[in-house]
Design an enzyme around this catalytic site. Structure first.
Site, short mmCIF file in Angstrom:
data_model
loop_
_atom_site.label_atom_id
_atom_site.label_comp_id
_atom_site.label_asym_id
_atom_site.label_seq_id
_atom_site.Cartn_x
_atom_site.Cartn_y
_atom_site.Cartn_z
N TYR A 155 1.92 2.45 7.51
CA TYR A 155 0.60 2.16 6.96
C TYR A 155 -0.43 3.19 7.41
O TYR A 155 -1.15 3.78 6.60
CB TYR A 155 0.11 0.75 7.37
CG TYR A 155 -1.39 0.68 7.18
CD1 TYR A 155 -1.93 0.57 5.91
CD2 TYR A 155 -2.26 0.88 8.25
CE1 TYR A 155 -3.31 0.62 5.71
CE2 TYR A 155 -3.62 0.92 8.07
CZ TYR A 155 -4.14 0.80 6.80
OH TYR A 155 -5.48 0.87 6.60
N CYS A 199 -11.92 -14.95 -8.48
CA CYS A 199 -11.35 -14.26 -9.64
C CYS A 199 -12.42 -13.91 -10.69
O CYS A 199 -12.30 -12.92 -11.40
CB CYS A 199 -10.25 -15.08 -10.27
SG CYS A 199 -8.86 -15.40 -9.15
N CYS A 259 -4.52 -9.67 -14.30
CA CYS A 259 -3.88 -10.34 -13.17
C CYS A 259 -2.96 -11.47 -13.63
O CYS A 259 -3.40 -12.50 -14.15
CB CYS A 259 -4.93 -10.89 -12.21
SG CYS A 259 -4.21 -11.66 -10.74
N GLU A 315 -8.53 3.30 12.08
CA GLU A 315 -7.29 2.71 11.58
C GLU A 315 -6.47 2.07 12.69
O GLU A 315 -5.87 1.02 12.50
CB GLU A 315 -6.46 3.75 10.83
CG GLU A 315 -7.07 4.19 9.50
CD GLU A 315 -7.24 3.05 8.51
OE1 GLU A 315 -6.62 1.99 8.69
OE2 GLU A 315 -8.01 3.21 7.55
N CYS A 353 -10.40 -10.86 -3.57
CA CYS A 353 -9.04 -11.40 -3.64
C CYS A 353 -8.62 -11.90 -2.27
O CYS A 353 -7.66 -11.43 -1.67
CB CYS A 353 -8.08 -10.33 -4.15
SG CYS A 353 -6.47 -10.95 -4.70
N ASP A 383 -1.17 -2.34 3.18
CA ASP A 383 -1.51 -3.23 4.29
C ASP A 383 -1.47 -4.67 3.78
O ASP A 383 -1.03 -4.93 2.66
CB ASP A 383 -2.88 -2.87 4.86
CG ASP A 383 -3.99 -3.35 3.94
OD1 ASP A 383 -3.79 -3.32 2.72
OD2 ASP A 383 -5.05 -3.76 4.45
N CYS A 399 -13.68 -10.48 -10.18
CA CYS A 399 -12.67 -9.44 -9.91
C CYS A 399 -12.54 -8.46 -11.07
O CYS A 399 -12.36 -8.86 -12.22
CB CYS A 399 -11.32 -10.09 -9.63
SG CYS A 399 -10.02 -8.89 -9.24
#
Length: 365
Positions: free
Chosen positions: A139, A216, A225, A56, A209, A157, A219
DNA sequence: AACCCGTGGGT
DNA sequence: TACCCAAGGGT
């Protein structure tokens, strides 16, 4: 809003939405060196908090592709947090060289020491406890709590900001939209598998995305959406325009030792730009650098040769052009205070940031 | 709160 | 080419 308690608004539709993404993640999770794949987690395999934390930190504002090799090198060299805590700071800086944002490396070392020497070698398991450690902000604290400790934490994030601003048609520009996005992620994050859910949203943002030309059609959240329905998904999230980058200029002095070709280096101040990293001696970098007087700033008296053109590099907030001079010094020439000779086979392993490697390379032209 | 802090890859 | 962007944090 407290992410440790269940969200009041986790209604049935919201819960189902989360489950649909988890199902997508079960089939499409990226295989990454620091990750326990979803099918192994369900069998009870738990990720090592050290590896989650290290990844991270490395991934802060840094691409997966850039991180991979560094992560493998670090975990091979320092398999446990106590190993990293006992390492020499210079060795950590050398291993981090090229990855950028070098304060991360210093904070990484400081954080490892806190955990190894003050916390009994164990990571805090709550967001609050994690966020108190150097280099761990909102985060990263949420990500570690969720991924390593199964805490229900809202992990936000850049991917999450993009995915949720599109899903919920949040048109307010960043950073103003952050509270709304954070609330949306909190409402969506499930009690079970919060870490996988966070990684699922991030994988969705990284592979489907995407900032430009989102896929899309592939997705799992295409139906609900709002951004897609309005036909403006690819314009979200909106962001405030950023200032243009000025150009700073300066000179660098590459000193080579006669005979073996050793290179003179010195260490930059511990904080600020490239803090604590090695450098070729040079002038400060400024917008009003005077080319004509550059040589008067040379660290030693020598026959300086100016190399054609300039070495260029772009930082976060300015462009840089460096005029490069080089000279060969007789063996035994005393170096200025703070400098050392790095022999040819050692230069590659020095804590040299990319811009310095460019300058050294330019001196061969 | 706005600014500082790296780098490499994609378009 | 020039710009955008990436699993942000510190001050």
């Amino acid at each position: 809003m407290d992410a440790s308690s269940p969200p009041l608004l986790q209604d049935q539709a919201t819960a189902q939405r989360a489950q649909e993404l988890l199902a997508w993640y079960d089939r499409n999770a990226r295989a990454l060196p620091w990750r326990v794949p979803p099918h192994e987690r369900t069998v009870g395999v738990v990720p090592d908090p050290y590896r989650v934390w290290l990844s991270e930190i490395m991934l802060q504002q840094t691409t997966v592709a850039a991180v991979k090799d560094y992560f493998l090198a670090f975990t091979a060299k320092w398999p446990k947090v106590t190993d990293l805590a006992k390492a020499e700071t210079d060795d950590v800086m050398k291993a981090w060289a090229g990855l950028g944002y070098y304060s991360r490396a210093r904070n990484l070392k400081a954080c490892a020491e806190r955990i190894a020497f003050e916390l009994g070698g164990r990571f805090p398991e709550t967001e609050e406890g994690l966020k108190a450690l150097p280099g761990i902000g909102p985060y990263t604290a949420a990500a570690i709590a969720a991924i390593a400790f199964d805490q229900r934490a809202a992990v936000v994030d850049g991917n999450v900001e993009r995915v949720l601003s599109r899903l919920h048609l949040i048109e307010e520009p960043l950073p103003g939209a952050k509270p709304a996005i954070r609330a949306a992620m909190d409402a969506l994050t499930p009690e079970k598998r919060p870490g996988d859910f966070a990684q699922a949203v991030m994988d969705l943002g990284a592979t489907i995305c995407t900032p430009r030309r989102p896929a899309c059609a592939l997705c799992p959240w295409s139906a609900p959406c709002e951004g897609r329905r309005q036909g403006i998904a690819d314009t979200l999230p909106r962001k405030a325009a950023k200032a243009e980058k000025p150009t700073r200029r300066g000179a660098a002095f590459v000193m080579l030792r006669d005979g073996d070709g050793a290179l003179a280096l010195r260490k930059r101040p511990p904080k600020g730009l490239l803090g604590g990293m090695a450098e070729v001696p040079g002038t400060v970098w400024s917008t009003d650098f005077a080319e004509e007087t550059a040589l008067s700033a040379a660290p030693v008296k020598a026959r300086w040769h100016q190399h054609l053109g300039v070495a260029t590099h772009t930082f976060t907030h300015f462009h840089l052009e460096v005029t490069v001079y080089s000279a060969t010094l007789p063996a035994g020439t005393p170096l200025p205070e703070g400098c050392w000779w790095s022999e040819p086979g050692d230069v590659e392993g020095e804590a040299l940031p990319t811009v310095m490697r460019k300058i050294i390379s330019h001196a061969r032209r």
